[in-house]
Design a protein around this motif. Structure first.
Motif, PDB file in Angstrom:
ATOM      1  N   ARG A   1       0.860  -1.182   0.000  1.00 53.98           N
ATOM      2  CA  ARG A   1       0.000   0.000   0.000  1.00 53.98           C
ATOM      3  C   ARG A   1       0.897   1.233   0.000  1.00 53.98           C
ATOM      4  N   PRO A   2       0.382   2.357  -0.461  1.00 58.95           N
ATOM      5  CA  PRO A   2       1.198   3.572  -0.502  1.00 58.95           C
ATOM      6  C   PRO A   2       1.542   4.067   0.896  1.00 58.95           C
ATOM      7  N   THR A   3       2.800   4.363   1.123  1.00 65.22           N
ATOM      8  CA  THR A   3       3.273   4.938   2.370  1.00 65.22           C
ATOM      9  C   THR A   3       4.630   5.576   2.116  1.00 65.22           C
ATOM     10  N   GLN A   4       5.183   6.240   3.101  1.00 63.68           N
ATOM     11  CA  GLN A   4       6.501   6.861   2.930  1.00 63.68           C
ATOM     12  C   GLN A   4       7.625   5.964   3.411  1.00 63.68           C
ATOM     13  N   ARG A   5       7.298   5.023   4.313  1.00 63.10           N
ATOM     14  CA  ARG A   5       8.324   4.145   4.880  1.00 63.10           C
ATOM     15  C   ARG A   5       7.968   2.688   4.602  1.00 63.10           C
ATOM     16  N   TYR A   6       8.933   1.958   4.086  1.00 63.88           N
ATOM     17  CA  TYR A   6       8.710   0.560   3.720  1.00 63.88           C
ATOM     18  C   TYR A   6       9.726  -0.358   4.389  1.00 63.88           C
ATOM     19  N   LEU A   7       9.267  -1.545   4.762  1.00 64.25           N
ATOM     20  CA  LEU A   7      10.160  -2.645   5.075  1.00 64.25           C
ATOM     21  C   LEU A   7      10.496  -3.352   3.768  1.00 64.25           C
ATOM     22  N   LEU A   8      11.711  -3.874   3.663  1.00 61.65           N
ATOM     23  CA  LEU A   8      12.177  -4.526   2.441  1.00 61.65           C
ATOM     24  C   LEU A   8      12.393  -6.010   2.711  1.00 61.65           C
ATOM     25  N   PHE A   9      11.737  -6.854   1.905  1.00 60.03           N
ATOM     26  CA  PHE A   9      11.810  -8.301   2.090  1.00 60.03           C
ATOM     27  C   PHE A   9      12.342  -8.966   0.822  1.00 60.03           C
ATOM     28  N   ASP A  10      13.032 -10.100   1.007  1.00 61.91           N
ATOM     29  CA  ASP A  10      13.527 -10.850  -0.144  1.00 61.91           C
ATOM     30  C   ASP A  10      12.460 -11.814  -0.648  1.00 61.91           C
ATOM     31  N   CYS A  11      12.818 -12.656  -1.612  1.00 58.19           N
ATOM     32  CA  CYS A  11      11.847 -13.567  -2.222  1.00 58.19           C
ATOM     33  C   CYS A  11      11.376 -14.649  -1.262  1.00 58.19           C
ATOM     34  N   ASN A  12      12.085 -14.825  -0.141  1.00 60.68           N
ATOM     35  CA  ASN A  12      11.677 -15.780   0.889  1.00 60.68           C
ATOM     36  C   ASN A  12      10.888 -15.107   2.011  1.00 60.68           C
ATOM     37  N   ASP A  13      10.509 -13.851   1.786  1.00 61.50           N
ATOM     38  CA  ASP A  13       9.742 -13.073   2.762  1.00 61.50           C
ATOM     39  C   ASP A  13      10.506 -12.821   4.049  1.00 61.50           C
ATOM     40  N   GLU A  14      11.846 -12.718   3.949  1.00 63.54           N
ATOM     41  CA  GLU A  14      12.659 -12.387   5.112  1.00 63.54           C
ATOM     42  C   GLU A  14      13.090 -10.926   5.050  1.00 63.54           C
TER      43      GLU A  14
ATOM     44  N   CYS B   1      15.064  -7.658   5.021  1.00 57.60           N
ATOM     45  CA  CYS B   1      16.422  -7.338   4.566  1.00 57.60           C
ATOM     46  C   CYS B   1      16.746  -5.851   4.665  1.00 57.60           C
ATOM     47  N   GLY B   2      15.761  -5.028   5.033  1.00 53.42           N
ATOM     48  CA  GLY B   2      16.062  -3.610   5.108  1.00 53.42           C
ATOM     49  C   GLY B   2      14.832  -2.756   5.294  1.00 53.42           C
ATOM     50  N   TRP B   3      15.054  -1.444   5.134  1.00 60.81           N
ATOM     51  CA  TRP B   3      14.017  -0.434   5.370  1.00 60.81           C
ATOM     52  C   TRP B   3      14.368   0.793   4.559  1.00 60.81           C
ATOM     53  N   GLU B   4      13.346   1.532   4.126  1.00 59.37           N
ATOM     54  CA  GLU B   4      13.631   2.775   3.435  1.00 59.37           C
ATOM     55  C   GLU B   4      12.543   3.809   3.688  1.00 59.37           C
ATOM     56  N   ASN B   5      12.969   5.068   3.681  1.00 56.62           N
ATOM     57  CA  ASN B   5      12.072   6.206   3.833  1.00 56.62           C
ATOM     58  C   ASN B   5      12.099   6.980   2.528  1.00 56.62           C
ATOM     59  N   LEU B   6      11.016   6.939   1.784  1.00 55.83           N
ATOM     60  CA  LEU B   6      10.986   7.575   0.469  1.00 55.83           C
ATOM     61  C   LEU B   6      11.046   9.088   0.569  1.00 55.83           C
ATOM     62  N   LYS B   7      10.546   9.643   1.669  1.00 54.20           N
ATOM     63  CA  LYS B   7      10.534  11.097   1.818  1.00 54.20           C
ATOM     64  C   LYS B   7      11.926  11.660   2.050  1.00 54.20           C
ATOM     65  N   THR B   8      12.704  10.984   2.905  1.00 56.03           N
ATOM     66  CA  THR B   8      14.041  11.483   3.255  1.00 56.03           C
ATOM     67  C   THR B   8      15.149  10.870   2.401  1.00 56.03           C
ATOM     68  N   GLY B   9      14.839   9.752   1.724  1.00 51.73           N
ATOM     69  CA  GLY B   9      15.853   9.054   0.947  1.00 51.73           C
ATOM     70  C   GLY B   9      16.716   8.113   1.765  1.00 51.73           C
ATOM     71  N   GLU B  10      16.458   8.022   3.070  1.00 54.44           N
ATOM     72  CA  GLU B  10      17.246   7.126   3.921  1.00 54.44           C
ATOM     73  C   GLU B  10      16.948   5.671   3.578  1.00 54.44           C
ATOM     74  N   ARG B  11      17.992   4.847   3.554  1.00 57.78           N
ATOM     75  CA  ARG B  11      17.825   3.425   3.228  1.00 57.78           C
ATOM     76  C   ARG B  11      18.777   2.610   4.086  1.00 57.78           C
ATOM     77  N   ILE B  12      18.270   1.567   4.713  1.00 59.93           N
ATOM     78  CA  ILE B  12      19.079   0.674   5.535  1.00 59.93           C
ATOM     79  C   ILE B  12      18.964  -0.728   4.951  1.00 59.93           C
ATOM     80  N   ILE B  13      20.073  -1.329   4.597  1.00 64.17           N
ATOM     81  CA  ILE B  13      20.087  -2.692   4.077  1.00 64.17           C
ATOM     82  C   ILE B  13      20.817  -3.579   5.085  1.00 64.17           C
ATOM     83  N   THR B  14      20.140  -4.599   5.578  1.00 66.71           N
ATOM     84  CA  THR B  14      20.732  -5.491   6.579  1.00 66.71           C
ATOM     85  C   THR B  14      21.124  -6.850   6.003  1.00 66.71           C
TER      86      THR B  14
END
Length: 243
Positions: free
Chosen positions: A138-151, A153-166
Motif C-alpha cells: 500500500r502507498p506509504t513513505q516508509r517501507y520494510l524490504l523483504f527478499d523472495c523468501n519473505d525475510e 532485509c532492510g528499510w527505506e524512507n521515500l521522503k528522506t531518501g534514507e535506506r538501511i540494508i541489513t
C-alpha cells in the motif's frame, strides 16, 4: 499458551480534537472503543494473558479495563506514565508481565482489522522466525524490504531518501508494516535494556542473524486510525468479525 500486548500509550495528536480529553485507544468506531476491537482480536487468536501499556490519559484506559471480564483471560497494565517508551521500549518494559517463554501477539490499539489473527499465530509457530510481521502493499513513505523468501532485509524512507540494508539480496519487495506482529519470547533478551526506541529498529538490528518474516497473505479489512479522515472511513466501511 499465548501472550498478547496492545500498544495503547499513544498521544493521538493527529486525531485532535477527539483526543483532547480522551486517549486514542478509547476513540470509538461504531459504538466500541478501538481498544475493545484489539482485545477482541487477540482473544479470538487464543491469547490468555494480555498486557496493555498506558501513558496518555492512563486512568481512563485503566478504568475501562477494570470493567472488562473475559473467562480465562487476564488483562494487565504496563504503566508508562513516567516516560513514553515507543513500541520497542514499551515491549521491554512489560517483560515481567508476560507468561515466560510463551510467544507474544502484538497489536497496535489504533489498528482496526477483521483479519483472522489465528492464521498469523499458526504461521509464526511453524515458520521458524523470530518475528512475523503483518504487512501489505500500500502507498506509504516508509517501507520494510523483504527478499523472495519473505525475510526482512532492510528499510527505506521515500521522503528522506534514507535506506538501511541489513541483508544484501536482489529484487527486494517494498511492504508496508501493519502494526500487528508475532514474536518469540526470547526476543525480549535480544533487544537490550529498556529505553525509548521503535520495535522496527529492533527488527532491523536482529535481521542479519535471525529470520524476521512477512505475513502478507492475510484476508479482510485493515485500517490505521491515525487521522480523522481514516476514522470516518472506518466508521462507514468496517465490518466487525463476530465469529
Amino acid at each position: 499458551m499465548l501472550n498478547a500486548m496492545i500498544f495503547a500509550a499513544g498521544l493521538g495528536t493527529r486525531l485532535m480534537p477527539l483526543t483532547q480529553n480522551t486517549p486514542k485507544a478509547m476513540v470509538q468506531v461504531n459504538g466500541q472503543p478501538l481498544l475493545w476491537y484489539a482485545i477482541h482480536n487477540v482473544i479470538q487468536a487464543g491469547a490468555t494473558r494480555i498486557v496493555v501499556n498506558v501513558h496518555h490519559f492512563a486512568p481512563q484506559i485503566i478504568a475501562y479495563l477494570n470493567e472488562l471480564s473475559f473467562p480465562g483471560v487476564e488483562i494487565m497494565v504496563s504503566d508508562e506514565r513516567d516516560q513514553l517508551l515507543e513500541t520497542g521500549g514499551g515491549l521491554l518494559k512489560a517483560k515481567n508481565l508476560f507468561v515466560k517463554d510463551a510467544p507474544i501477539l502484538i497489536h497496535n490499539a489504533d489498528v482496526l482489522t477483521n483479519s483472522n489473527l489465528t492464521t498469523l499465530v499458526n504461521q509464526h509457530r511453524t515458520n521458524g522466525a523470530l518475528a512475523t510481521l503483518m504487512v501489505q502493499q500500500r502507498p506509504t513513505q516508509r517501507y520494510l524490504l523483504f527478499d523472495c523468501n519473505d525475510e526482512l532485509c532492510g528499510w527505506e524512507n521515500l521522503k528522506t531518501g534514507e535506506r538501511i540494508i541489513t541483508r544484501d539480496k536482489d529484487h527486494l519487495q517494498q511492504m508496508a508494516f501493519n502494526g500487528i506482529q508475532m514474536v518469540d519470547y526470547r526476543i525480549l533478551e535480544m533487544l537490550g535494556g529498556v529505553r525509548k526506541f521503535s520495535i522496527t529498529r529492533g527488527y532491523l538490528d536482529l535481521s542479519p542473524d535471525y529470520a524476521i518474516r512477512a505475513w502478507k497473505d492475510w484476508q479482510g479489512q485493515w485500517f490505521d486510525i491515525g487521522t480523522i479522515e481514516k476514522l470516518h472511513e472506518a466508521i462507514h466501511e468496517f465490518k466487525h468479525n463476530t465469529q
